[in-house]
Motif scaffolding. Structure first.
Motif, PDB file in Angstrom:
ATOM      1  N   ALA A  83      31.461 -15.051  -2.052  1.00 44.83           N
ATOM      2  CA  ALA A  83      32.297 -14.357  -3.040  1.00 44.83           C
ATOM      3  C   ALA A  83      33.606 -13.929  -2.392  1.00 44.83           C
ATOM      4  CB  ALA A  83      31.574 -13.142  -3.616  1.00 44.83           C
ATOM      5  N   ALA A  84      34.720 -14.326  -2.989  1.00 44.93           N
ATOM      6  CA  ALA A  84      36.054 -13.939  -2.506  1.00 44.93           C
ATOM      7  C   ALA A  84      36.639 -12.940  -3.490  1.00 44.93           C
ATOM      8  CB  ALA A  84      36.944 -15.167  -2.381  1.00 44.93           C
ATOM      9  N   ARG A  85      36.592 -11.678  -3.146  1.00 45.42           N
ATOM     10  CA  ARG A  85      37.042 -10.614  -4.043  1.00 45.42           C
ATOM     11  C   ARG A  85      38.564 -10.469  -4.014  1.00 45.42           C
ATOM     12  NH1 ARG A  85      32.159  -9.698  -1.941  1.00 45.42           N
ATOM     13  NH2 ARG A  85      30.542  -8.687  -3.211  1.00 45.42           N
ATOM     14  N   LEU A  86      39.113 -10.084  -5.139  1.00 44.30           N
ATOM     15  CA  LEU A  86      40.555  -9.812  -5.216  1.00 44.30           C
ATOM     16  C   LEU A  86      40.875  -8.521  -4.480  1.00 44.30           C
ATOM     17  CD1 LEU A  86      41.160 -10.725  -8.947  1.00 44.30           C
ATOM     18  CD2 LEU A  86      42.524 -11.628  -7.053  1.00 44.30           C
ATOM     19  N   PRO A  87      41.970  -8.493  -3.709  1.00 42.67           N
ATOM     20  CA  PRO A  87      42.371  -7.243  -3.049  1.00 42.67           C
ATOM     21  C   PRO A  87      42.764  -6.204  -4.092  1.00 42.67           C
ATOM     22  CG  PRO A  87      44.066  -8.931  -2.786  1.00 42.67           C
ATOM     23  CD  PRO A  87      42.882  -9.603  -3.394  1.00 42.67           C
ATOM     24  N   GLN A  88      42.264  -4.981  -3.947  1.00 46.71           N
ATOM     25  CA  GLN A  88      42.408  -3.960  -4.983  1.00 46.71           C
ATOM     26  C   GLN A  88      43.856  -3.580  -5.283  1.00 46.71           C
ATOM     27  OE1 GLN A  88      39.981  -2.238  -7.034  1.00 46.71           O
ATOM     28  NE2 GLN A  88      39.077  -4.193  -6.485  1.00 46.71           N
ATOM     29  N   ASN A  89      44.641  -3.355  -4.281  1.00 44.46           N
ATOM     30  CA  ASN A  89      46.018  -2.927  -4.503  1.00 44.46           C
ATOM     31  C   ASN A  89      46.794  -3.965  -5.306  1.00 44.46           C
ATOM     32  OD1 ASN A  89      48.301  -1.138  -4.092  1.00 44.46           O
ATOM     33  ND2 ASN A  89      49.079  -2.668  -2.649  1.00 44.46           N
ATOM     34  N   GLU A  90      46.670  -5.217  -4.905  1.00 45.21           N
ATOM     35  CA  GLU A  90      47.373  -6.297  -5.592  1.00 45.21           C
ATOM     36  C   GLU A  90      46.824  -6.503  -7.006  1.00 45.21           C
ATOM     37  OE1 GLU A  90      46.341  -6.273  -2.543  1.00 45.21           O
ATOM     38  OE2 GLU A  90      47.982  -6.925  -1.236  1.00 45.21           O
ATOM     39  N   LEU A  91      45.517  -6.345  -7.173  1.00 44.29           N
ATOM     40  CA  LEU A  91      44.918  -6.494  -8.501  1.00 44.29           C
ATOM     41  C   LEU A  91      45.497  -5.468  -9.474  1.00 44.29           C
ATOM     42  CD1 LEU A  91      42.875  -7.562 -10.548  1.00 44.29           C
ATOM     43  CD2 LEU A  91      41.151  -6.067  -9.515  1.00 44.29           C
ATOM     44  N   HIS A  92      45.575  -4.225  -9.054  1.00 46.52           N
ATOM     45  CA  HIS A  92      46.094  -3.189  -9.942  1.00 46.52           C
ATOM     46  C   HIS A  92      47.590  -3.361 -10.206  1.00 46.52           C
ATOM     47  CE1 HIS A  92      42.516  -0.741 -10.525  1.00 46.52           C
ATOM     48  NE2 HIS A  92      42.182  -1.041  -9.275  1.00 46.52           N
ATOM     49  N   GLN A  93      48.300  -3.936  -9.254  1.00 43.20           N
ATOM     50  CA  GLN A  93      49.725  -4.212  -9.485  1.00 43.20           C
ATOM     51  C   GLN A  93      49.902  -5.307 -10.527  1.00 43.20           C
ATOM     52  OE1 GLN A  93      52.534  -4.233  -6.005  1.00 43.20           O
ATOM     53  NE2 GLN A  93      50.663  -3.956  -4.813  1.00 43.20           N
ATOM     54  N   ILE A  94      49.080  -6.339 -10.455  1.00 45.75           N
ATOM     55  CA  ILE A  94      49.210  -7.434 -11.423  1.00 45.75           C
ATOM     56  C   ILE A  94      48.756  -6.981 -12.804  1.00 45.75           C
ATOM     57  CG2 ILE A  94      46.960  -8.607 -11.167  1.00 45.75           C
ATOM     58  CD1 ILE A  94      50.325 -10.390 -11.183  1.00 45.75           C
ATOM     59  N   ILE A  95      47.748  -6.110 -12.867  1.00 49.58           N
ATOM     60  CA  ILE A  95      47.324  -5.547 -14.151  1.00 49.58           C
ATOM     61  C   ILE A  95      48.472  -4.760 -14.783  1.00 49.58           C
ATOM     62  CG2 ILE A  95      45.824  -3.820 -15.237  1.00 49.58           C
ATOM     63  CD1 ILE A  95      43.626  -4.669 -13.265  1.00 49.58           C
ATOM     64  N   GLU A 169      55.199 -17.691 -16.652  1.00 49.07           N
ATOM     65  CA  GLU A 169      55.837 -18.019 -15.374  1.00 49.07           C
ATOM     66  C   GLU A 169      56.198 -16.762 -14.588  1.00 49.07           C
ATOM     67  OE1 GLU A 169      55.822 -20.787 -14.003  1.00 49.07           O
ATOM     68  OE2 GLU A 169      55.230 -22.031 -15.707  1.00 49.07           O
ATOM     69  N   SER A 170      56.589 -15.706 -15.288  1.00 46.25           N
ATOM     70  CA  SER A 170      56.931 -14.456 -14.627  1.00 46.25           C
ATOM     71  C   SER A 170      55.719 -13.859 -13.917  1.00 46.25           C
ATOM     72  CB  SER A 170      57.474 -13.457 -15.657  1.00 46.25           C
ATOM     73  OG  SER A 170      57.687 -12.190 -15.061  1.00 46.25           O
ATOM     74  N   ILE A 171      54.574 -13.878 -14.593  1.00 48.59           N
ATOM     75  CA  ILE A 171      53.355 -13.318 -14.008  1.00 48.59           C
ATOM     76  C   ILE A 171      52.836 -14.210 -12.888  1.00 48.59           C
ATOM     77  CG2 ILE A 171      50.943 -12.719 -14.491  1.00 48.59           C
ATOM     78  CD1 ILE A 171      51.980 -11.916 -17.346  1.00 48.59           C
ATOM     79  N   ARG A 172      52.954 -15.521 -13.050  1.00 49.42           N
ATOM     80  CA  ARG A 172      52.549 -16.424 -11.972  1.00 49.42           C
ATOM     81  C   ARG A 172      53.385 -16.165 -10.716  1.00 49.42           C
ATOM     82  NH1 ARG A 172      51.390 -22.723 -12.579  1.00 49.42           N
ATOM     83  NH2 ARG A 172      53.262 -22.749 -13.873  1.00 49.42           N
ATOM     84  N   ALA A 173      54.702 -16.053 -10.885  1.00 48.05           N
ATOM     85  CA  ALA A 173      55.582 -15.804  -9.745  1.00 48.05           C
ATOM     86  C   ALA A 173      55.272 -14.453  -9.096  1.00 48.05           C
ATOM     87  CB  ALA A 173      57.039 -15.858 -10.187  1.00 48.05           C
ATOM     88  N   TYR A 174      54.978 -13.458  -9.908  1.00 52.63           N
ATOM     89  CA  TYR A 174      54.682 -12.124  -9.385  1.00 52.63           C
ATOM     90  C   TYR A 174      53.372 -12.143  -8.598  1.00 52.63           C
ATOM     91  CZ  TYR A 174      54.145  -7.038  -9.254  1.00 52.63           C
ATOM     92  OH  TYR A 174      53.995  -5.743  -8.833  1.00 52.63           O
ATOM     93  N   ALA A 175      52.381 -12.825  -9.123  1.00 50.28           N
ATOM     94  CA  ALA A 175      51.088 -12.933  -8.422  1.00 50.28           C
ATOM     95  C   ALA A 175      51.272 -13.612  -7.071  1.00 50.28           C
ATOM     96  CB  ALA A 175      50.092 -13.695  -9.282  1.00 50.28           C
ATOM     97  N   GLN A 176      52.041 -14.679  -7.052  1.00 44.57           N
ATOM     98  CA  GLN A 176      52.280 -15.397  -5.801  1.00 44.57           C
ATOM     99  C   GLN A 176      53.062 -14.542  -4.810  1.00 44.57           C
ATOM    100  OE1 GLN A 176      54.127 -18.903  -7.476  1.00 44.57           O
ATOM    101  NE2 GLN A 176      52.177 -19.990  -7.659  1.00 44.57           N
ATOM    102  N   LYS A 177      53.997 -13.742  -5.317  1.00 45.42           N
ATOM    103  CA  LYS A 177      54.759 -12.832  -4.466  1.00 45.42           C
ATOM    104  C   LYS A 177      53.834 -11.802  -3.815  1.00 45.42           C
ATOM    105  CE  LYS A 177      58.638  -9.565  -4.582  1.00 45.42           C
ATOM    106  NZ  LYS A 177      59.675  -8.915  -5.429  1.00 45.42           N
ATOM    107  N   LEU A 178      52.777 -11.415  -4.533  1.00 39.81           N
ATOM    108  CA  LEU A 178      51.806 -10.457  -4.013  1.00 39.81           C
ATOM    109  C   LEU A 178      50.826 -11.108  -3.025  1.00 39.81           C
ATOM    110  CD1 LEU A 178      50.909  -8.469  -7.270  1.00 39.81           C
ATOM    111  CD2 LEU A 178      52.285  -7.664  -5.335  1.00 39.81           C
ATOM    112  N   GLY A 179      50.943 -12.423  -2.848  1.00 43.38           N
ATOM    113  CA  GLY A 179      50.064 -13.122  -1.925  1.00 43.38           C
ATOM    114  C   GLY A 179      48.775 -13.605  -2.556  1.00 43.38           C
ATOM    115  N   LEU A 180      48.760 -13.702  -3.892  1.00 40.28           N
ATOM    116  CA  LEU A 180      47.586 -14.191  -4.611  1.00 40.28           C
ATOM    117  C   LEU A 180      47.795 -15.646  -5.012  1.00 40.28           C
ATOM    118  CD1 LEU A 180      47.071 -11.104  -6.958  1.00 40.28           C
ATOM    119  CD2 LEU A 180      45.927 -11.558  -4.773  1.00 40.28           C
TER     120      LEU A 180
END
Length: 277
Positions: A83-95, A169-180
């Motif tokens: 199981a590869a869990r999402l990092p919490q800080n980045e998850l809440h930022q993307i939410i 595209e905005s959310i995809r770019a933001y997720a990638q910027k967060l390292g996801l």
């Protein structure tokens, strides 16, 4: 082609037709496939619970690759094999970003499916749960009270649902910027996972554990979230209904999901006579 021992397939657009029904040939000839000592393995963007009914139709209990490779589980085992869990800080930022744009999102956790409202996948699985056995039902959690760190500590995937291409595209770019990692899994679907998570890494994990041999495995896919899996396999088979960009990765092209393309190719490769659907 070497003697095939394992068949790994994506679900939507691949082993499932457009009505979300399992490949009729795989069901009809499941006993012959098993008699040929060939295992069928699901590799899906879905939670494990979401494929139990299809596994029952195929009468299989093999490992389940879920959430685009974020999980590898065995049915009814509480502890995932991987199981590869999402990092919490980045998850809440993307939410927060998605809520700011007013878009729909669902969070896939080891416990079940989480969202703010009964819409999209939450609505679909909530309604279909009524016709499933208790074991097959998808655990669903609706409400902002579930968007806390304690409940989301086992989150493995976030699914964005939007028809707004600019927001997509905005959310995809933001997720990638967060390292996801963010990959399109449908016309209006964006899957967001931890860095390095994909179906290709998952089947490699199964190979490293000695559960499968990639040299004797057929892999079937149709979409962008299948690319790494197709690249990792010796025999990547792409659906005729896939886009041209996906077909570039194919060892061979099989008929569409509407024509039981996976079943046709598997049975032909194994030399099992069959009647086309």
């Amino acid at each position: 082609m070497k003697q095939i021992k394992t068949v790994i397939f994506d679900m939507d657009g691949t082993a499932l037709n457009d009505a979300k029904q399992m490949d009729a040939l795989l069901i009809q000839y499941r006993k012959e496939i098993k008699a040929a000592d060939v295992r069928l393995i699901v590799a899906s963007g879905r939670l494990e619970h979401m494929v139990y009914n299809y596994m029952d139709e195929l009468e299989i209990d093999t490992p389940i690759i879920g959430c685009n490779g974020a999980t590898i589980t065995y049915r009814n085992q509480k502890t995932p094999l991987f199981a590869a869990r999402l990092p919490q800080n980045e998850l809440h930022q993307i939410i927060a970003k998605i809520e700011e744009l007013g878009e729909i999102f669902h969070i896939f956790t080891l416990q079940g499916l989480v969202g703010l409202e009964k819409v999209g996948r939450l609505a679909y699985y909530s309604d279909t749960n009524e016709s499933k056995t208790i074991e097959q039902q998808v655990p669903i959690f609706i409400g902002s009270e579930y968007l806390n760190t304690e409940f989301l500590k086992d989150a493995v995937k976030l699914l964005l649902v939007t028809d707004n291409l600019e927001h997509f595209e905005s959310i995809r770019a933001y997720a990638q910027k967060l390292g996801l990692d963010a990959v399109q899994s449908g016309d209006n679907l964006l899957d967001i996972m931890a860095k390095g998570v994909n179906k290709g890494a998952a089947i490699t994990e199964l190979s490293n554990r000695g559960i499968i041999d990639l040299e004797t495995t057929l892999v079937f896919g149709d979409n962008f979230n299948d690319i790494e899996m197709l690249q990792a396999a010796k025999y990547p088979i792409v659906m005729e209904n896939a886009e041209a960009a996906i077909k570039k990765h194919a060892f061979a092209i099989c008929p569409t999901n509407e024509k039981s393309g996976v079943g046709q190719y598997v049975l032909s490769a194994l030399g099992i006579p069959f009647k086309e659907q």
